[in-house]
Structures are given as structure tokens and as C-alpha cells.
Scaffold this motif. Sequence first.
Motif, PDB file in Angstrom:
ATOM      1  N   THR A 186       0.877  -1.058  -0.037  1.00  0.00           N
ATOM      2  CA  THR A 186       0.027   0.032   0.001  1.00  0.00           C
ATOM      3  C   THR A 186       0.808   1.217   0.065  1.00  0.00           C
ATOM      4  OG1 THR A 186       0.051   0.245   2.573  1.00  0.00           O
ATOM      5  CG2 THR A 186      -1.753  -1.329   1.254  1.00  0.00           C
ATOM      6  N   SER A 187       0.094   2.376  -0.241  1.00  0.00           N
ATOM      7  CA  SER A 187       0.929   3.603  -0.630  1.00  0.00           C
ATOM      8  C   SER A 187       1.306   4.080   1.207  1.00  0.00           C
ATOM      9  CB  SER A 187      -0.110   4.695  -1.362  1.00  0.00           C
ATOM     10  OG  SER A 187      -1.043   4.828  -0.347  1.00  0.00           O
ATOM     11  N   ARG A 188       0.551   3.779   1.878  1.00  0.00           N
ATOM     12  CA  ARG A 188       0.968   4.200   3.189  1.00  0.00           C
ATOM     13  C   ARG A 188       2.072   3.512   3.807  1.00  0.00           C
ATOM     14  NH1 ARG A 188      -4.031   4.765   2.461  1.00  0.00           N
ATOM     15  NH2 ARG A 188      -4.528   2.615   2.878  1.00  0.00           N
ATOM     16  N   LYS A 221      -4.808  12.250  10.000  1.00  0.00           N
ATOM     17  CA  LYS A 221      -3.699  12.656  10.228  1.00  0.00           C
ATOM     18  C   LYS A 221      -2.424  11.981  10.197  1.00  0.00           C
ATOM     19  CE  LYS A 221      -5.565  15.949  13.934  1.00  0.00           C
ATOM     20  NZ  LYS A 221      -5.492  16.240  15.331  1.00  0.00           N
ATOM     21  N   GLY A 222      -1.140  12.477  10.140  1.00  0.00           N
ATOM     22  CA  GLY A 222      -0.110  11.553   9.990  1.00  0.00           C
ATOM     23  C   GLY A 222      -0.115  10.579   8.664  1.00  0.00           C
ATOM     24  N   LEU A 223       0.120   9.267   9.003  1.00  0.00           N
ATOM     25  CA  LEU A 223       0.186   8.256   7.966  1.00  0.00           C
ATOM     26  C   LEU A 223      -1.074   8.151   7.364  1.00  0.00           C
ATOM     27  CD1 LEU A 223       2.173   5.976   6.707  1.00  0.00           C
ATOM     28  CD2 LEU A 223       1.353   4.568   8.541  1.00  0.00           C
ATOM     29  N   GLU A 224      -2.291   8.219   8.026  1.00  0.00           N
ATOM     30  CA  GLU A 224      -3.511   7.782   7.637  1.00  0.00           C
ATOM     31  C   GLU A 224      -4.074   8.931   6.653  1.00  0.00           C
ATOM     32  OE1 GLU A 224      -5.080   5.048   8.154  1.00  0.00           O
ATOM     33  OE2 GLU A 224      -3.172   4.440   8.969  1.00  0.00           O
ATOM     34  N   ARG A 225      -3.200   9.924   6.408  1.00  0.00           N
ATOM     35  CA  ARG A 225      -3.758  10.912   5.534  1.00  0.00           C
ATOM     36  C   ARG A 225      -3.275  10.485   3.763  1.00  0.00           C
ATOM     37  NH1 ARG A 225      -1.033  16.190   5.296  1.00  0.00           N
ATOM     38  NH2 ARG A 225      -2.723  16.847   4.004  1.00  0.00           N
ATOM     39  N   ILE A 226      -2.245   9.650   3.920  1.00  0.00           N
ATOM     40  CA  ILE A 226      -1.795   8.967   2.706  1.00  0.00           C
ATOM     41  C   ILE A 226      -2.853   8.203   2.133  1.00  0.00           C
ATOM     42  CG2 ILE A 226       0.168   7.867   1.502  1.00  0.00           C
ATOM     43  CD1 ILE A 226       1.879   9.313   3.617  1.00  0.00           C
ATOM     44  N   GLY A 227      -2.821   8.586   0.612  1.00  0.00           N
ATOM     45  CA  GLY A 227      -3.782   7.658  -0.014  1.00  0.00           C
ATOM     46  C   GLY A 227      -3.392   7.412  -1.544  1.00  0.00           C
ATOM     47  N   HIS A 228      -2.306   7.848  -2.034  1.00  0.00           N
ATOM     48  CA  HIS A 228      -1.820   8.077  -3.343  1.00  0.00           C
ATOM     49  C   HIS A 228      -0.419   7.841  -3.482  1.00  0.00           C
ATOM     50  CE1 HIS A 228      -2.472   7.835  -7.717  1.00  0.00           C
ATOM     51  NE2 HIS A 228      -1.746   8.866  -7.774  1.00  0.00           N
ATOM     52  N   VAL A 229       0.252   7.578  -4.588  1.00  0.00           N
ATOM     53  CA  VAL A 229       1.620   7.476  -4.862  1.00  0.00           C
ATOM     54  C   VAL A 229       2.115   7.393  -6.180  1.00  0.00           C
ATOM     55  CG1 VAL A 229       2.049   4.880  -4.685  1.00  0.00           C
ATOM     56  CG2 VAL A 229       3.629   6.362  -4.092  1.00  0.00           C
TER      57      VAL A 229
END
Length: 229
Positions: free
Chosen positions: A143-145, A176-184
Amino acid sequence: LSRRVAEQLELYYNRSFAELGVDLAIGEDRSLYILEVNHKPGKPFMRTERDLELYLKSIRVPFQYAAYLAHTQAAVIPAAPPWSRDTSGCSRAELIEQIIQDGMAFYRTPYRFGAVPWSIDAFDCSSFMQFIFARSGLLLPRTSRQQSLLGYDVARKNLQRGDLLFFSVHSRTHKKGLERIGHVGIYLGGGRFLHSCKAGGVVVTELSDPYWNRLYIKGRRVIEEDGCS
């Protein structure tokens, strides 16, 4: 070390197991051999008792990934996927070019959320990165995270070709933090990046595009300066 490899395999497969263990052996030359991965006591994970060849095929990728993760603590003998290149003699620049060329070869391949790892019929953002890096022998988590935890942060003004770029998505902007990431995606240089997205599948996009510029979080350098892994 066994526990560390097991935890990383959980990340790699994006699955949770009640118990996950890895049987390891150290050879006389201190090379690390990964013998078997188990998810319950006495019950093998990804093993086919009746067909040894199928078993060997099924464990090829986890062997390589676990060995790759253990590399900082022991010498390893990875079993590379059959479609991976031998990049042991290439420079960092050559490795990056191979990864990007592989990615461009799938231009306009459709997007599919939750795409099956290693499938080339459709990609989501992180399965695309995972595939093109693995083609050159570098295995990323699914996953991107998880991918955003590799390497180290790079300021936007210092981005280089081959860096991974991470973005939020609308459903995660409140997190917040890592959980904000959803794309790479992967940076191409010149303010452009290659990625797989809902709008067009595998495409090249300007980082200054208003939509992606607003969602941009950070860049990470995951390919070491000293060359190939």
C-alpha cells in the motif's frame, strides 16, 4: 529477526494473521535461508503438499521480500521472481531509468482499486509502484502508506528522478499522519510524475496540476545513493 521478517510479510500482503512465524537457517557462510512461512502453529502458509513445484513458485516472492528486509542484519540468498532483472551491476541512475521505462511501457493501462499484486491487466497506484520496482529487483510493500515508510523525506525543491511522491485523497484529507496518505507516484523530473489513477489509468501528470498540488504531502527517496540493492 524472524519476528521482524514476519511482521513485514504482514505489511507486504496487507493482511493480518493471528500468528505469523518464519523458519530461518544461517549457513556456514552466514547467508540467511528462509525455510518456511507459517501463519498458525503447525499449519504452513502458502504451501502445497502435493505439488512441490507449485509450492516453490508460490513462495518465490515472499522469499525475496523477506530476504530483502533482512538484508541489514544478515547476508541473504533471495529467490527472485522470474520476471525480475539482475541489477547487481547497474548504477543508481541506470536502475531508476529501468524502473521508469518499465512504468512508461504500461501507459494507459486501466486503473483498478485493490488490484491483484503482480497483475498487469490493471493497477492501482501502489500496485503499479510495487510492480515496476520489483521488475528491477526492489520489492516494496503493497500500500501507499506502507511504501511511504521506506527511504527518507526529500523537500519538494530537491526532488530527483526516481523519488516516490505521496498524496492524500479526498476521503483522507481529514485524517492525520500516515493515515492521510492515499496515493503514490514516481517523479520523472521537470515537475512531472508517473502514476496510476482513476482518471486515465497509468498517466503522466504535472505536479503543479491544481488537483494534485493541493493533495501533495511529501517525497521520499527509496533508492539508495550508492546504487542497486
